[in-house]
Motif scaffolding. Structure first.
Motif, short mmCIF file in Angstrom:
data_model
loop_
_atom_site.label_atom_id
_atom_site.label_comp_id
_atom_site.label_asym_id
_atom_site.label_seq_id
_atom_site.Cartn_x
_atom_site.Cartn_y
_atom_site.Cartn_z
N ALA A 1 44.49 49.25 43.35
CA ALA A 1 44.01 47.91 43.73
C ALA A 1 42.77 47.55 42.92
O ALA A 1 42.63 46.42 42.46
CB ALA A 1 43.71 47.86 45.22
N ARG B 1 43.88 46.55 39.40
CA ARG B 1 44.41 45.18 39.33
C ARG B 1 43.28 44.16 39.36
O ARG B 1 43.28 43.19 38.61
CB ARG B 1 45.38 44.94 40.50
CG ARG B 1 46.72 45.62 40.31
CD ARG B 1 47.72 45.18 41.36
NE ARG B 1 47.34 45.52 42.71
CZ ARG B 1 47.57 46.68 43.31
NH1 ARG B 1 48.22 47.62 42.66
NH2 ARG B 1 47.19 46.88 44.55
N GLN B 2 42.29 44.40 40.21
CA GLN B 2 41.13 43.50 40.30
C GLN B 2 40.36 43.49 38.99
O GLN B 2 39.94 42.44 38.51
CB GLN B 2 40.24 43.96 41.47
CG GLN B 2 39.23 42.97 41.91
CD GLN B 2 39.86 41.81 42.66
OE1 GLN B 2 41.03 41.80 43.01
NE2 GLN B 2 39.06 40.79 42.91
#
Length: 145
Positions: free
Chosen positions: A133, A136-137
């Protein structure tokens, strides 16, 4: 089956090497990082010793497309130095400097490390779970250069 045997042997040699070289001793690692204090240069020999087999492995892998187990070899890593590499290196270095362990030695020390090590490994595993996550950020925030 061959793949499991190779993994067992490789992991055993790696863990034994970490223990014998002192890489599981947090004081030794922190002594290596304390370049302005009581610096311990012996870890340089461990790092140098690790570079010899990996250099040979990279040289041999150029001539092969599959591993001994028949699986395809991964492509060589990128040589690009970008923001993500620098940020990841800084974060890894901070953790290494604060605790004196990186993932391999932390796992190798689980049998005798005590409560502080268990907290570190739990935090490390939590970070590994959050990494996709965060990646992706980061990919959205820092476009490819």
């Amino acid at each position: 089956m061959l793949r499991l045997i190779i993994a067992l042997l490789s992991g055993s040699f790696f863990g034994a090497g970490l223990f014998i070289s002192g890489m599981t001793d947090t004081a030794k690692v922190q002594g290596w990082l304390d370049v302005f204090g009581n610096w311990d240069p012996t870890l340089a020999f461990v790092m140098g010793g690790a570079m010899i087999p990996i250099g040979l492995a990279w040289a041999l892998s150029r001539r092969h497309v599959t591993a001994l187990t028949g699986q395809p070899l991964p492509p060589p890593p990128s040589r690009e130095i970008d923001t993500k590499l620098i940020l990841g290196s800084v974060l890894f270095g901070i953790g290494w400097g604060l605790v004196g362990l990186c993932p391999g030695p932390a796992i190798a020390s689980l049998t005798y490390g005590g409560p502080g090590l268990y907290i570190f490994v739990a935090a490390m595993l939590g970070g590994m779970l959050m990494a996709p996550a965060a990646r992706r950020q980061l990919d959205r925030a820092v476009p490819a250069e």
